[in-house]
Write an enzyme that holds these catalytic residues in place. Structure first.
Site, PDB file in Angstrom:
ATOM      1  N   ARG A 261      -1.847 -30.639  25.670  1.00  0.00           N
ATOM      2  CA  ARG A 261      -1.981 -30.617  25.026  1.00  0.00           C
ATOM      3  C   ARG A 261      -2.836 -29.323  23.807  1.00  0.00           C
ATOM      4  O   ARG A 261      -3.801 -29.469  24.233  1.00  0.00           O
ATOM      5  CB  ARG A 261      -1.222 -31.582  23.981  1.00  0.00           C
ATOM      6  CG  ARG A 261      -0.087 -32.571  24.462  1.00  0.00           C
ATOM      7  CD  ARG A 261       0.813 -33.013  22.451  1.00  0.00           C
ATOM      8  NE  ARG A 261       1.373 -34.220  23.359  1.00  0.00           N
ATOM      9  CZ  ARG A 261       2.252 -34.974  23.225  1.00  0.00           C
ATOM     10  NH1 ARG A 261       2.130 -34.823  21.644  1.00  0.00           N
ATOM     11  NH2 ARG A 261       3.307 -35.858  23.163  1.00  0.00           N
ATOM     12  N   ARG A 276      -8.053 -36.917  18.679  1.00  0.00           N
ATOM     13  CA  ARG A 276      -7.235 -35.897  19.251  1.00  0.00           C
ATOM     14  C   ARG A 276      -7.642 -35.048  20.545  1.00  0.00           C
ATOM     15  O   ARG A 276      -8.708 -34.451  20.138  1.00  0.00           O
ATOM     16  CB  ARG A 276      -6.499 -35.319  18.217  1.00  0.00           C
ATOM     17  CG  ARG A 276      -5.795 -33.580  18.373  1.00  0.00           C
ATOM     18  CD  ARG A 276      -5.267 -33.264  16.866  1.00  0.00           C
ATOM     19  NE  ARG A 276      -5.266 -34.093  15.956  1.00  0.00           N
ATOM     20  CZ  ARG A 276      -3.646 -34.319  15.467  1.00  0.00           C
ATOM     21  NH1 ARG A 276      -3.393 -33.755  16.027  1.00  0.00           N
ATOM     22  NH2 ARG A 276      -3.592 -34.739  14.508  1.00  0.00           N
ATOM     23  N   GLU A 348      -2.220 -43.131  13.966  1.00  0.00           N
ATOM     24  CA  GLU A 348      -0.157 -43.490  15.159  1.00  0.00           C
ATOM     25  C   GLU A 348      -1.404 -43.648  16.154  1.00  0.00           C
ATOM     26  O   GLU A 348      -2.057 -43.163  16.569  1.00  0.00           O
ATOM     27  CB  GLU A 348       0.605 -42.391  15.160  1.00  0.00           C
ATOM     28  CG  GLU A 348       1.778 -41.931  16.351  1.00  0.00           C
ATOM     29  CD  GLU A 348       1.861 -40.627  16.668  1.00  0.00           C
ATOM     30  OE1 GLU A 348       2.421 -40.132  17.333  1.00  0.00           O
ATOM     31  OE2 GLU A 348       2.008 -39.475  15.399  1.00  0.00           O
ATOM     32  N   SER A 351       5.214 -43.944  19.489  1.00  0.00           N
ATOM     33  CA  SER A 351       5.962 -42.872  18.170  1.00  0.00           C
ATOM     34  C   SER A 351       7.506 -43.222  19.245  1.00  0.00           C
ATOM     35  O   SER A 351       7.370 -42.540  20.177  1.00  0.00           O
ATOM     36  CB  SER A 351       5.928 -41.742  17.933  1.00  0.00           C
ATOM     37  OG  SER A 351       6.844 -40.792  17.159  1.00  0.00           O
ATOM     38  N   ARG A 390      -5.717 -43.713  22.547  1.00  0.00           N
ATOM     39  CA  ARG A 390      -5.723 -44.830  20.726  1.00  0.00           C
ATOM     40  C   ARG A 390      -5.680 -46.100  21.395  1.00  0.00           C
ATOM     41  O   ARG A 390      -6.897 -46.449  19.938  1.00  0.00           O
ATOM     42  CB  ARG A 390      -5.114 -43.870  20.564  1.00  0.00           C
ATOM     43  CG  ARG A 390      -4.892 -42.296  19.691  1.00  0.00           C
ATOM     44  CD  ARG A 390      -4.083 -41.605  19.124  1.00  0.00           C
ATOM     45  NE  ARG A 390      -3.773 -40.465  18.403  1.00  0.00           N
ATOM     46  CZ  ARG A 390      -3.664 -39.973  17.746  1.00  0.00           C
ATOM     47  NH1 ARG A 390      -3.126 -40.548  16.475  1.00  0.00           N
ATOM     48  NH2 ARG A 390      -4.063 -38.068  17.351  1.00  0.00           N
TER      49      ARG A 390
END
Length: 425
Positions: A261, A276, A348, A351, A390
């Site tokens: 991403r 990130r 987070e 999800s 993460r």
């Protein structure tokens, strides 16, 4: 994609539903556009019928030995008018399709209202964050001290927001993947290995295109190819343009992939460290189900992700995403946020979303009941089980020791050769 019949029959209801998620749908403008479509469609059908009638007249006149040239000229004129009507109709239909492609999913009725992540209601918590009797280090400090995380090397190789892992930290990362895959397979998921490159049609099917093109890495050649942002794209598209027998449902898949991403909209956020990244890895759960199974499967996915965090002894909380924070394709989403001691907050890590028939409509993914009848749209769900990087971050921080070592949770030890601690080399 939303049902065109719903937009046609009750655009105001659609506008009200989408307003809950902060999306402004011009119901009156769409209704006017649809009236133009109907007018053009009626006109094209009338012209086609008239052309067919006059073509038959030519045949009868020719058989009777009459002069057919005037009739041929009239039909030619009708043909030109019909072509113009068809082109106008296609232009309006294309405009409608573009509008629909850019519209997010309708939220479930019980999705909470709110403007952003601050308004996400907490559903539950598990575990108690540890109280450390020493100065808490973040994951980068821990990993660098253990000579297992090297962002400087990654920056030389590629650039910012990449990481090189070495030794026991790299092994720990691999161990997490093994635990996640084995856990999901034992729970009934079928493991897949899928392409890491997909075409634009696949991204349109799951909703990343056209809206989120700037967040994707696009290949220069062939220009239609992209690196995957998540395994959701290739796995969900396995049923694109397919009709599945109902007795095959649910289809439950799990896949480990890298994810790519560009994070175009997140400049300045979490630049340091592994929170990130442009390249990261996830183990993704995908469920393709009968509509009647949809809600229960969402709960099952959340429970599966929670079970992994409990096995890893990581405190977390579950939140119900509000309208201002829910994803484009989702009708309902629960996020799981893990405790990060260095940030003194939850972040987070998973999800889990139910897209209902939104993706299926875009992909043409349907099923047929055993008693036959017209094929119906499937429901698709996706969820992280878990985001590997993460999880590694959370494990390093929550299980750090005063001497700089990291305790390996019992559930991971068989994947780590039985070691109980990661220590200095």
């Amino acid at each position: 994609m939303l049902d065109s019949r719903l937009l046609r029959n009750d655009p105001e209801a659609v506008a009200q539903a989408l307003a809950r998620r902060g999306f402004d749908f011009d119901a009156a403008g769409y209704a006017a556009l649809d009236e133009r479509r109907k007018t053009l469609q009626t006109r094209a059908e009338e012209l086609q019928a008239e052309r067919n009638r006059r073509s038959k007249d030519i045949g009868r006149a020719k058989g009777a030995g009459e002069d057919i040239e005037p009739l041929k000229q009239a039909v030619a004129g009708l043909g030109a008018e019909l072509e113009q009507a068809r082109q106008s109709l296609e232009a309006v239909q294309s405009e409608q399709e573009a509008i629909r492609a850019g519209m997010p999913n309708l939220p479930d009725d019980d999705m909470p209202d709110g403007a952003d992540e601050q308004d996400n209601p907490e559903v539950r918590r598990w575990g108690t964050p540890a109280v450390f009797e020493f100065e808490v280090r973040d994951h980068m400090q821990i990993g660098e001290a253990l000579e297992g995380i090297d962002s400087a090397a990654a920056a030389r190789i590629t650039g910012a927001r990449f990481t090189v892992m070495r030794g026991q930290i790299a092994h720990l990362h691999r161990a997490l993947i093994g635990l996640m895959l084995d856990t999901h397979v034992a729970a009934g998921y079928t493991e897949l290995n899928v392409p890491y490159i997909v075409n634009a049609k696949s991204l349109q099917g799951t909703g990343q295109l056209p809206k989120f093109g700037d967040d994707l890495f696009r290949l220069a050649e062939p220009a239609d190819y992209y690196l995957i942002p998540t395994a959701e794209v290739p796995v969900t598209n396995l049923v694109a343009d397919q009709i599945v027998d109902a007795d095959q449902l649910p289809l439950r898949y799990v896949a480990h992939t890298p994810c790519f991403r560009s994070e175009a909209g997140s400049a300045g956020r979490d630049v340091r460290g592994m929170i990130r990244q442009h390249q990261f890895e996830k183990v993704e759960m995908i469920n393709i189900v009968h509509p009647d199974q949809s809600e229960a499967m969402l709960e099952s996915m959340v429970a599966s992700a929670e079970g992994l965090l409990q096995a890893l002894e990581l405190p977390y909380r579950v939140v119900d995403l509000c309208g201002g924070d829910i994803g484009f394709a989702a009708a309902r989403t629960f996020d799981i946020e893990v405790w990060l001691p260095s940030q003194n907050t939850y972040r987070e890590i998973s999800s889990c979303s139910n897209t209902r028939d939104f993706q299926a409509r875009r992909m043409g993914a349907r099923f047929r009941d055993p008693d036959g009848g017209k094929p119906r749209l499937l429901n698709t769900l996706n969820g992280s089980g878990l985001a590997v990087g993460r999880t590694l971050v959370a494990l390093l921080e929550n299980h750090q020791q005063a001497d700089g070592s990291v305790r390996v949770p019992e559930a991971l030890r068989r994947y780590m050769g039985g070691i109980e601690r990661i220590d200095h080399a």
